[in-house]
Scaffold this active site. Structure first.
Site, PDB file in Angstrom:
ATOM      1  N   LEU A 161       0.863  -1.177   0.000  1.00  0.00           N
ATOM      2  CA  LEU A 161       0.000   0.000   0.000  1.00  0.00           C
ATOM      3  C   LEU A 161       0.902   1.231   0.000  1.00  0.00           C
ATOM      4  O   LEU A 161       1.608   1.497   0.963  1.00  0.00           O
ATOM      5  CB  LEU A 161      -0.907  -0.021   1.237  1.00  0.00           C
ATOM      6  N   ASN A 162       0.883   1.961  -1.118  1.00  0.00           N
ATOM      7  CA  ASN A 162       1.868   3.026  -1.346  1.00  0.00           C
ATOM      8  C   ASN A 162       1.174   4.356  -1.657  1.00  0.00           C
ATOM      9  O   ASN A 162       1.657   5.147  -2.452  1.00  0.00           O
ATOM     10  CB  ASN A 162       2.800   2.613  -2.508  1.00  0.00           C
ATOM     11  N   GLY A 181       0.419   6.771   0.594  1.00  0.00           N
ATOM     12  CA  GLY A 181       0.612   7.826   1.592  1.00  0.00           C
ATOM     13  C   GLY A 181       1.772   8.758   1.282  1.00  0.00           C
ATOM     14  O   GLY A 181       2.785   8.365   0.708  1.00  0.00           O
ATOM     15  N   GLY A 209      -8.816   5.610   1.388  1.00  0.00           N
ATOM     16  CA  GLY A 209      -8.408   4.559   2.328  1.00  0.00           C
ATOM     17  C   GLY A 209      -8.045   3.276   1.599  1.00  0.00           C
ATOM     18  O   GLY A 209      -8.406   3.065   0.445  1.00  0.00           O
ATOM     19  N   HIS A 210      -7.329   2.367   2.302  1.00  0.00           N
ATOM     20  CA  HIS A 210      -6.830   1.174   1.601  1.00  0.00           C
ATOM     21  C   HIS A 210      -7.896   0.103   1.367  1.00  0.00           C
ATOM     22  O   HIS A 210      -7.653  -0.868   0.677  1.00  0.00           O
ATOM     23  CB  HIS A 210      -5.586   0.592   2.275  1.00  0.00           C
ATOM     24  N   ASP A 220       5.216   1.092   4.843  1.00  0.00           N
ATOM     25  CA  ASP A 220       6.045   1.603   5.951  1.00  0.00           C
ATOM     26  C   ASP A 220       6.148   0.617   7.117  1.00  0.00           C
ATOM     27  O   ASP A 220       6.711   0.942   8.154  1.00  0.00           O
ATOM     28  CB  ASP A 220       5.539   2.971   6.425  1.00  0.00           C
ATOM     29  N   LYS A 254       6.039   5.444  11.508  1.00  0.00           N
ATOM     30  CA  LYS A 254       5.050   6.513  11.340  1.00  0.00           C
ATOM     31  C   LYS A 254       5.631   7.868  11.739  1.00  0.00           C
ATOM     32  O   LYS A 254       5.121   8.905  11.332  1.00  0.00           O
ATOM     33  CB  LYS A 254       3.808   6.242  12.222  1.00  0.00           C
TER      34      LYS A 254
END
EC number: 2.7.7.9
Length: 497
Positions: free
Chosen positions: A102-103, A105, A211-212, A242, A385
């Site tokens: 999931l990229n 952000g 959102g994912h 991350d 984070k």
């Protein structure tokens, strides 16, 4: 007005609102160029479905009385999965896998512009570098062809694609697809604030990635889902880019492909034990006979403290998920993936209050058959984070091997220290400026730093260390200093000779 009359009145208002939104979306669609028309139409159709559900749903989406602890066998300990060992044909099992990161952000919370995945985390390597190294190592070791897929957002797509050229000679096929682009809505009027499809100028803040949970629809719409099924791929391993602990685990993959009872799981969620730092994390429960992920936002206010209890809800979702490709295709075509709506309020730069409707990938667990939780070691959850997290992964607590971080054997405790860096360290560039070199933290339990503090070279931190420079003061920790169970406050300047 009678109760029936009131609800009819309410229903009419909702219908009118839905009609107004539909008209606004149609207006926006007319501004799309021919090459982006189909794509934009799919996005806006997806948004309309989500908005319709948002209007129908009232209050917290779970009935607290129905929440039960998951049955014993529905969350398996990782040790049990690992004890089965690996088959001789692990390469053919690996060839059924696709890794999805999931990229979407941005690195804004750490003061960076552009995709978060391009922040340097270890020896100049970015999150993306480490991911590519891990998969390349797998492919070389087992002579396999595990592809990497990046789910980008419209915020990260362009910058990510530019950087992908540097991996052309790596032994990893890399694919990308974009998650949807939805319009933010005005909190008062509930109408979209976008006037056209562009996202520059006045429209910059009008759009958001939802959102994912959007992965199912956008992966399907991209055509990649069908491509991989045709190639004989069977499972995706999905995780946040991350989370540096989210590496491909051969034991879990083998458990999926060769289940002990002969019945395959369509969805596996890796969970791990809560600590005090994770009390807000989503947890797995039994709800109406199915495994269900419950997030803090869905919990009625009266039960939030109970939800945070480490004794009642012992585990939380790491967002490392293993999902059957065939099941995603089936459920997507039946429009049967059910995820709770997360209403995320935002205030834009100009002061306008908006809401964005989002969903979370793990919430779909209840739509899949034969779902399973696996309680994995904490080492599989290593998210970065904040710069406090960055300090941990840059330090000698970890060693780097083929893109994977492992806890140093010299560390006596299996847990990481608790690190709290103050606001002077929030931005990556400020944080890097304040450390001449990353301190030795092998024997550290707890570190709190507040105010204008800098660290010289080869500093060693042990036990509990608290460093507080009050407003107007500055503390320079000298090179080679060893701080063990120390509180440092006041003013400490190392003058240049």
């Amino acid at each position: 007005m009678s109760q029936d009359g009131a609800s009819q009145f309410q229903e009419v208002i909702l219908q009118e609102l839905e009609l107004s939104v539909k008209k606004e979306l149609e207006k926006i669609l007319t501004t799309a160029a021919s090459h982006e028309f189909e794509h934009t139409k799919k996005d806006l159709d997806g948004f309309r479905k989500l908005f319709h559900r948002f209007l129908q749903e009232k209050g917290p989406s779970v009935d607290w009385g129905k929440i039960q602890r998951p049955p014993e066998d529905s969350i398996q300990p990782y040790e049990k999965i690992k004890a089965r060992g690996l088959p001789d044909n692990i390469s053919s099992v690996l060839n059924k896998l696709v890794v999805v990161k999931l990229n979407g952000g941005l690195g804004t919370s750490m003061g960076c512009k552009g995709p978060k995945s391009l922040i340097g985390v270890r020896n100049e390597n970015t999150f993306l570098d480490l991911t590519v190294q891990q998969i390349e190592h797998l492919n070389k070791t087992y002579n396999t062809d595990v592809p990497l897929v990046l789910m980008n957002s419209f915020n990260t797509d362009e910058d990510t694609k530019k950087i992908l050229q540097k991996y052309n000679h790596c032994r990893v096929k890399i694919y990308t697809f974009n998650q949807s682009r939805y319009p933010r809505i005005n909190k008062e009027s509930l109408l979209p604030i976008a006037k056209d499809v562009s996202y520059s100028g006045e429209n910059t803040e009008a759009w958001y990635p939802p959102g994912h949970g959007d992965i199912y629809a956008s992966f399907y719409n991209s055509g990649l889902l069908d491509t991989f099924i045709k190639e004989g791929k069977e499972y995706i391993f999905v995780s946040n880019i991350d989370n540096l602990g989210a590496t491909v685990d051969l034991y879990i993959l083998n458990h999926l492909m060769n289940p002990p009872n002969g019945k395959r799981c369509e969805f596996v969620m890796e969970v791990t034990n809560k600590t005090r730092a994770d009390v807000k994390g989503g947890t797995l429960t039994q709800y109406e006979g199915k495994l269900r992920l419950v997030e803090i936002a869905q919990v009625p206010k009266a039960h939030v403290d109970e939800f945070k209890s480490v004794s009642k809800f012992k585990i939380f979702n790491t967002n490392n998920l293993w999902i059957s490709l065939g099941a995603v295709k089936r459920l997507q075509e039946q429009n049967a993936i059910d995820m709770e709506i997360i209403v995320n309020p935002k205030t834009l730069d100009g002061g306008l209050n908006v809401i964005q409707l989002e969903t979370a990938v793990g919430a779909a667990i209840k739509s899949f058959e034969n779902s399973l939780g696996i309680n994995v070691p904490r080492s599989r959850f290593l998210p970065v984070k904040t710069t406090s997290d960055l300090l941990l992964v840059m330090s000698n607590l970890y060693s780097l091997n083929a893109g994977s971080l492992t806890m140093s054997e010299k560390r006596e405790f299996p847990t990481v220290p608790l690190v709290k860096l103050g606001s002077s360290f929030t931005k990556v560039q400020d944080y890097l400026r304040r450390f001449e070199s990353i301190p030795d933290m092998l024997e550290l339990d707890h570190l709190t730093v507040s105010g204008d503090v800098t660290f010289g070279k080869n500093v060693s931190l042990k036990g509990t260390v608290i460093i507080i420079a009050n407003h107007g003061d500055r503390i320079d920790i000298p090179p080679g200093a060893v701080l063990e169970n120390k509180i440092v406050s006041g003013n400490l300047r190392i003058l240049d000779h």
